[in-house]
Write a protein that holds these residues in place. Structure first.
Motif, PDB file in Angstrom:
ATOM      1  N   UNK A 121     -36.117  -4.392 -61.824  1.00 48.44           N
ATOM      2  CA  UNK A 121     -36.329  -5.395 -60.788  1.00 48.44           C
ATOM      3  C   UNK A 121     -35.298  -5.165 -59.694  1.00 48.44           C
ATOM      4  N   UNK A 122     -35.684  -5.366 -58.444  1.00 46.90           N
ATOM      5  CA  UNK A 122     -34.777  -5.178 -57.304  1.00 46.90           C
ATOM      6  C   UNK A 122     -34.654  -6.507 -56.566  1.00 46.90           C
ATOM      7  N   UNK A 130     -28.502  -5.018 -51.659  1.00 45.81           N
ATOM      8  CA  UNK A 130     -29.681  -4.796 -52.485  1.00 45.81           C
ATOM      9  C   UNK A 130     -29.176  -4.414 -53.871  1.00 45.81           C
ATOM     10  N   UNK A 131     -29.720  -5.025 -54.906  1.00 46.28           N
ATOM     11  CA  UNK A 131     -29.275  -4.714 -56.259  1.00 46.28           C
ATOM     12  C   UNK A 131     -30.454  -4.302 -57.122  1.00 46.28           C
ATOM     13  N   UNK A 132     -30.243  -3.247 -57.891  1.00 43.53           N
ATOM     14  CA  UNK A 132     -31.243  -2.744 -58.820  1.00 43.53           C
ATOM     15  C   UNK A 132     -30.822  -3.158 -60.223  1.00 43.53           C
ATOM     16  N   UNK A 133     -31.749  -3.773 -60.973  1.00 44.34           N
ATOM     17  CA  UNK A 133     -31.431  -4.337 -62.286  1.00 44.34           C
ATOM     18  C   UNK A 133     -32.282  -3.698 -63.376  1.00 44.34           C
ATOM     19  N   UNK A 144     -25.855  -1.030 -56.552  1.00 42.36           N
ATOM     20  CA  UNK A 144     -25.823  -1.894 -55.374  1.00 42.36           C
ATOM     21  C   UNK A 144     -25.899  -1.022 -54.135  1.00 42.36           C
ATOM     22  N   UNK A 145     -26.822  -1.356 -53.241  1.00 40.10           N
ATOM     23  CA  UNK A 145     -27.007  -0.607 -52.000  1.00 40.10           C
ATOM     24  C   UNK A 145     -26.557  -1.475 -50.837  1.00 40.10           C
ATOM     25  N   UNK A 146     -25.735  -0.912 -49.973  1.00 41.82           N
ATOM     26  CA  UNK A 146     -25.200  -1.659 -48.831  1.00 41.82           C
ATOM     27  C   UNK A 146     -25.453  -0.914 -47.533  1.00 41.82           C
ATOM     28  N   UNK A 147     -25.585  -1.674 -46.456  1.00 40.03           N
ATOM     29  CA  UNK A 147     -25.825  -1.086 -45.150  1.00 40.03           C
ATOM     30  C   UNK A 147     -26.301  -2.115 -44.144  1.00 40.03           C
ATOM     31  N   UNK A 177     -34.786   3.202 -48.575  1.00 45.24           N
ATOM     32  CA  UNK A 177     -33.754   3.708 -49.467  1.00 45.24           C
ATOM     33  C   UNK A 177     -34.393   4.543 -50.573  1.00 45.24           C
ATOM     34  N   UNK A 178     -33.651   5.535 -51.053  1.00 39.76           N
ATOM     35  CA  UNK A 178     -34.072   6.334 -52.194  1.00 39.76           C
ATOM     36  C   UNK A 178     -32.947   6.321 -53.219  1.00 39.76           C
ATOM     37  N   UNK A 179     -33.176   5.646 -54.335  1.00 42.51           N
ATOM     38  CA  UNK A 179     -32.088   5.432 -55.303  1.00 42.51           C
ATOM     39  C   UNK A 179     -31.669   6.712 -56.020  1.00 42.51           C
TER      40      UNK A 179
END
Length: 218
Positions: A121-122, A130-133, A144-147, A177-179
């Motif tokens: 879940x994002x 943005x957090x990926x769980x 965690x994605x920041x920008x 974004x590409x994780x």
């Protein structure tokens, strides 16, 4: 022009049970007989197009429910994001949420399920992140994605690429974004809106095509 909605086949229902603004409505992605709504009145309601009354009401969140989202993998499961900083997972067969975790340090405004991983879940929100769980262990986010410079109002996981996420923000940008690229994951930024960007969606039929909308009337 052929009428898009045949009222004899699809009667129009005016469902008026929430007592404050309704922020989210989402159809079940696995079967066609239900949808959920989330409201500023702190409640989530389950509906059927066959009934003018809700089938269930849940009131566990302590603040506005900004978004609800059905799992694309399980017909009975959905998630909710709230101003109380939590995300909750629900099974519509139960009277209470299955799981609750604090997803951000401020209001959670958006979430989406990974279309290829039922445990992913994002989330995103007022804290610009943005957090990926991994739902099997929500003690800490996977990434965690920041920008973004301001609150993130909406996010979508790509229906075509497992690792791709799209986000829009009050900073007037849309970002992709590409994780798989780790913390250097920003791959595209769209800066043509002149006001808060509040919605986006991937075209399910054309890989790479995204639509956005904003307060600038475009």
């Amino acid at each position: 022009m052929k009428q898009i909605c045949d009222e004899q086949q699809f009667p129009i229902l005016n469902l008026h049970e929430h007592t404050r603004e309704v922020f989210s409505v989402n159809w079940n992605l696995v079967r066609k007989d239900s949808f959920v709504s989330g409201s500023w009145d702190h409640t989530i309601k389950l509906w059927s197009p066959e009934s003018n009354k809700s089938l269930a009401t849940w009131k566990e969140h302590q603040n506005c429910v900004y978004q609800t989202a059905w799992s694309p993998h399980l017909a009975e499961m959905f998630a909710s994001a709230s101003g109380d900083m939590t995300v909750k997972l629900w099974d519509i067969r139960g009277p209470r949420s299955m799981k609750t975790f604090q997803a951000h340090g401020n209001e959670v405004l958006a979430l989406d399920w990974n279309k290829y991983d039922p445990n992913c879940l994002v989330t995103a929100g007022v804290d610009h992140s943005i957090k990926v769980w991994d739902l099997r262990n929500t003690a800490q986010e996977v990434m965690t994605l920041r920008g973004h410079e301001y609150a993130i109002r909406r996010l979508k996981c790509s229906p075509h690429v497992k690792s791709v996420i799209g986000t829009v923000s009050y900073d007037m940008t849309m970002r992709v974004w590409d994780t798989t690229r780790g913390y250097n994951s920003l791959v595209h930024m769209h800066e043509m809106h002149t006001e808060f960007v509040v919605g986006l969606d991937f075209n399910m039929f054309v890989p790479g095509q995204v639509a956005t909308c904003a307060w600038d009337e475009t």
